[in-house]
Design a protein around this motif. Structure first.
Motif, PDB file in Angstrom:
ATOM      1  N   ASP A  91      22.481  -0.550 -16.175  1.00 13.98           N
ATOM      2  CA  ASP A  91      21.982   0.169 -14.994  1.00 13.98           C
ATOM      3  C   ASP A  91      20.585  -0.317 -14.629  1.00 13.98           C
ATOM      4  N   MET A  92      19.745  -0.543 -15.619  1.00 19.33           N
ATOM      5  CA  MET A  92      18.375  -0.972 -15.360  1.00 19.33           C
ATOM      6  C   MET A  92      18.342  -2.342 -14.687  1.00 19.33           C
ATOM      7  N   GLU A  93      19.143  -3.260 -15.189  1.00 22.62           N
ATOM      8  CA  GLU A  93      19.167  -4.600 -14.597  1.00 22.62           C
ATOM      9  C   GLU A  93      19.751  -4.571 -13.185  1.00 22.62           C
ATOM     10  N   ASN A  94      20.781  -3.770 -12.980  1.00 27.96           N
ATOM     11  CA  ASN A  94      21.402  -3.687 -11.661  1.00 27.96           C
ATOM     12  C   ASN A  94      20.466  -3.059 -10.634  1.00 27.96           C
ATOM     13  N   ILE A  95      19.753  -2.021 -11.041  1.00 31.21           N
ATOM     14  CA  ILE A  95      18.831  -1.350 -10.121  1.00 31.21           C
ATOM     15  C   ILE A  95      17.676  -2.275  -9.767  1.00 31.21           C
ATOM     16  N   LEU A  96      17.126  -2.976 -10.757  1.00 35.79           N
ATOM     17  CA  LEU A  96      16.030  -3.912 -10.487  1.00 35.79           C
ATOM     18  C   LEU A  96      16.474  -4.998  -9.515  1.00 35.79           C
ATOM     19  N   ALA A  97      17.660  -5.529  -9.710  1.00 41.50           N
ATOM     20  CA  ALA A  97      18.172  -6.564  -8.809  1.00 41.50           C
ATOM     21  C   ALA A  97      18.280  -6.018  -7.381  1.00 41.50           C
ATOM     22  N   GLU A  98      18.745  -4.788  -7.259  1.00 40.99           N
ATOM     23  CA  GLU A  98      18.861  -4.173  -5.931  1.00 40.99           C
ATOM     24  C   GLU A  98      17.484  -3.973  -5.310  1.00 40.99           C
ATOM     25  N   GLN A  99      16.505  -3.578  -6.111  1.00 37.77           N
ATOM     26  CA  GLN A  99      15.161  -3.359  -5.580  1.00 37.77           C
ATOM     27  C   GLN A  99      14.523  -4.661  -5.110  1.00 37.77           C
ATOM     28  N   LEU A 100      14.689  -5.720  -5.881  1.00 42.11           N
ATOM     29  CA  LEU A 100      14.160  -7.023  -5.463  1.00 42.11           C
ATOM     30  C   LEU A 100      14.782  -7.451  -4.143  1.00 42.11           C
ATOM     31  N   ASN A 101      16.061  -7.171  -3.979  1.00 46.85           N
ATOM     32  CA  ASN A 101      16.743  -7.502  -2.732  1.00 46.85           C
ATOM     33  C   ASN A 101      16.224  -6.644  -1.577  1.00 46.85           C
ATOM     34  N   ARG A 102      16.047  -5.359  -1.823  1.00 49.76           N
ATOM     35  CA  ARG A 102      15.523  -4.470  -0.776  1.00 49.76           C
ATOM     36  C   ARG A 102      14.131  -4.907  -0.333  1.00 49.76           C
ATOM     37  N   LEU A 103      13.279  -5.210  -1.319  1.00 50.35           N
ATOM     38  CA  LEU A 103      11.896  -5.571  -1.018  1.00 50.35           C
ATOM     39  C   LEU A 103      11.747  -7.016  -0.553  1.00 50.35           C
ATOM     40  N   GLN A 104      12.800  -7.773  -0.690  1.00 47.89           N
ATOM     41  CA  GLN A 104      12.810  -9.183  -0.273  1.00 47.89           C
ATOM     42  C   GLN A 104      11.706  -9.982  -0.968  1.00 47.89           C
ATOM     43  N   ILE A 105      11.558  -9.754  -2.273  1.00 49.21           N
ATOM     44  CA  ILE A 105      10.572 -10.479  -3.058  1.00 49.21           C
ATOM     45  C   ILE A 105      11.211 -10.932  -4.364  1.00 49.21           C
ATOM     46  N   GLU A 106      10.553 -11.877  -5.027  1.00 47.74           N
ATOM     47  CA  GLU A 106      11.053 -12.382  -6.298  1.00 47.74           C
ATOM     48  C   GLU A 106      10.415 -11.679  -7.485  1.00 47.74           C
ATOM     49  N   CYS A 107       9.239 -11.097  -7.275  1.00 44.97           N
ATOM     50  CA  CYS A 107       8.530 -10.455  -8.377  1.00 44.97           C
ATOM     51  C   CYS A 107       7.824  -9.194  -7.887  1.00 44.97           C
ATOM     52  N   ILE A 108       7.984  -8.104  -8.611  1.00 42.57           N
ATOM     53  CA  ILE A 108       7.321  -6.835  -8.303  1.00 42.57           C
ATOM     54  C   ILE A 108       6.026  -6.763  -9.101  1.00 42.57           C
ATOM     55  N   ASP A 109       4.933  -6.488  -8.425  1.00 44.34           N
ATOM     56  CA  ASP A 109       3.625  -6.514  -9.085  1.00 44.34           C
ATOM     57  C   ASP A 109       3.497  -5.441 -10.164  1.00 44.34           C
ATOM     58  N   TYR A 110       3.861  -4.208  -9.804  1.00 43.65           N
ATOM     59  CA  TYR A 110       3.771  -3.099 -10.762  1.00 43.65           C
ATOM     60  C   TYR A 110       5.099  -2.342 -10.759  1.00 43.65           C
ATOM     61  N   TYR A 111       5.757  -2.356 -11.899  1.00 38.99           N
ATOM     62  CA  TYR A 111       7.071  -1.723 -12.014  1.00 38.99           C
ATOM     63  C   TYR A 111       6.948  -0.528 -12.947  1.00 38.99           C
ATOM     64  N   LEU A 112       7.149   0.662 -12.392  1.00 37.67           N
ATOM     65  CA  LEU A 112       6.961   1.898 -13.137  1.00 37.67           C
ATOM     66  C   LEU A 112       8.287   2.582 -13.441  1.00 37.67           C
ATOM     67  N   ILE A 113       8.339   3.266 -14.551  1.00 40.87           N
ATOM     68  CA  ILE A 113       9.486   4.114 -14.869  1.00 40.87           C
ATOM     69  C   ILE A 113       9.222   5.460 -14.225  1.00 40.87           C
ATOM     70  N   HIS A 114      10.142   5.922 -13.432  1.00 45.33           N
ATOM     71  CA  HIS A 114       9.911   7.073 -12.560  1.00 45.33           C
ATOM     72  C   HIS A 114      10.175   8.398 -13.264  1.00 45.33           C
ATOM     73  N   ALA A 115       9.237   9.323 -13.100  1.00 40.16           N
ATOM     74  CA  ALA A 115       9.425  10.735 -13.484  1.00 40.16           C
ATOM     75  C   ALA A 115       9.816  10.893 -14.948  1.00 40.16           C
ATOM     76  N   VAL A 116       8.903  10.542 -15.836  1.00 41.49           N
ATOM     77  CA  VAL A 116       9.229  10.610 -17.256  1.00 41.49           C
ATOM     78  C   VAL A 116       8.432  11.689 -17.989  1.00 41.49           C
ATOM     79  N   ASP A 117       9.011  12.148 -19.072  1.00 46.07           N
ATOM     80  CA  ASP A 117       8.334  12.920 -20.093  1.00 46.07           C
ATOM     81  C   ASP A 117       8.753  12.289 -21.421  1.00 46.07           C
TER      82      ASP A 117
END
Length: 407
Positions: A91-117
């Motif tokens: 799931d993590m790899e698939n979501i990252l691939a989708e995000q890179l496609n959405r953002l139309q970039i090859e590298c995300i500067d800051y990648y955060l894990i959302h809403a954690v405890d």
């Protein structure tokens, strides 16, 4: 624009970042013309950090469309892996691939894990989160890592120590000084060289709007020329351990106000008297706020369609602004925005107590109990029939009358 350096990464980050969760909308979707003008204006005035997330509607796609070529080189982009959507490593790899496609970039500067405890981090670690992050970095898909924290302050340091993070994102404002990470947690993260990004510096706009008369008097007596947003944002930026505040600006007026504040405020620049003024205003305000909700929206969507943040916001405003009388502004707002008059029914009375919202709330509110208070305050027997009549009979008749009058 003032800039602050993240020790772990060496990046100079503008003290005002652009939060892309509350971009202006048109017909329920991002108003691309208005939103792009805001973002370009922010960049032209020195903002170099834009924060979005997988769960922020089509925000990632929109940013991918407008942040191209030379503009892209001027900003750092941050987005987030939705922890709630991760069931297995793939799931993590698939979501990252989708995000890179959405953002139309090859590298995300800051990648955060959302809403954690701590519980969420431990669950993700069992699904090889570290392997995923290290692999993504080695492949050049992400540059730096972090997390946005939505847990109790007692667990914050343990989450910080769970991996070699670069940044953290926490809720922090003068009213919520000791929730989530707290002042001590922010200091701990900064002591390890992490950048500290602040969400909800205006508590969902509550600290920027009109305040109770007693609070207004406190601020105006101290300095009649400073706005409520001035006081709130300066208080956050006064903390030398804060890297940047993320503000969800959806109008040019808000943006220019925030730019002006961020451009003049440096760490430790507030006087003792100014800090005392904020402390006094906070004490006065706490006497009026009934529900400690920042309207962040993480409790949404509700399976029953309850607009939880709006219900609580209207309930709080009734007491913050002392709305009195059988028919008052809060009552009007309630039925206009969540009661169903305009067809957007999301009233507190629709809650069936399923509890799916409870684990997602950063404030750990007992949302079910709070919604019962809201229902008792604004809803009365038979109101649903009145609203149906207004929506299906009253409004059509009114619109027809307007057409006739305008002929």
């Amino acid at each position: 624009m003032q800039y602050r350096v993240i020790s772990k990464t060496g990046d100079e980050i503008s003290s005002l970042g652009f939060g892309a969760m509350r971009l202006p909308l048109k017909n329920g979707k991002i108003d691309r013309d208005k939103a792009s003008k805001l973002i370009f204006h922010a960049i032209d005035n020195g903002v170099n950090f834009i924060d979005t997330a997988y769960l922020y509607g089509d925000s990632e796609t929109f940013l991918g469309e407008i942040l191209t070529d030379e503009i892209r080189s001027k900003v750092k982009i941050s987005t987030k892996l939705p922890s709630i959507n991760v069931r297995k490593y793939e799931d993590m790899e698939n979501i990252l691939a989708e995000q890179l496609n959405r953002l139309q970039i090859e590298c995300i500067d800051y990648y955060l894990i959302h809403a954690v405890d701590l519980k969420t981090i431990n669950r993700l670690l069992k699904r090889d989160l570290i392997k995923f992050l290290e692999k993504a970095k080695s492949e050049g898909k992400i540059r730096h890592t972090g997390f946005s924290y939505h847990g109790p302050k007692e667990e914050f340091e343990s989450v910080v120590d769970s991996y070699d993070w670069d940044v953290v994102m926490v809720q922090y404002n003068y009213f919520d000084e000791n929730v989530q990470a707290s002042v001590e947690g922010i200091e701990y993260a900064a002591s390890k060289g992490l950048g500290v990004f602040v969400m909800e510096p205006l508590k969902g706009g509550i600290l920027a709007g009109k305040m109770p008369d007693e609070v207004e008097q406190v601020f105006r007596k101290a300095n009649p020329d400073k706005s409520n947003a001035d006081w709130a944002l300066e208080w956050v930026l006064n903390n030398r351990n804060v890297t940047s505040i993320l503000s969800g600006m959806n109008s040019m007026e808000q943006l220019d106000d925030n730019l002006a504040i961020a451009s003049k405020t440096t760490p430790l620049s507030m006087s003792f008297e100014e800090m005392e003024t904020v402390e006094l205003a906070k004490r006065v305000m706490r006497n009026s706020l009934k529900i400690n909700c920042s309207t962040c929206g993480y409790c949404m969507p509700c399976p029953q369609g309850v607009n939880i943040p709006e219900c609580m916001k209207i309930y709080n405003e009734k007491y913050l602004f002392n709305h009195k009388g059988f028919v008052n502004q809060s009552l009007i707002d309630y039925y206009q925005y969540v009661g169903g008059i305009m067809g957007n029914e999301g009233s507190a009375g629709k809650c069936n107590g399923c509890g799916k919202c409870l684990r997602k709330c950063p404030q750990k509110l007992d949302i079910i109990s709070e919604l019962k208070k809201v229902k008792k305050e604004f809803e009365f027997p038979g109101v649903q029939y009145i609203l149906l009549f207004v929506r299906h009979v009253g409004f059509p008749v009114y619109r027809q009358m307007v057409k006739l009058l305008n002929r």
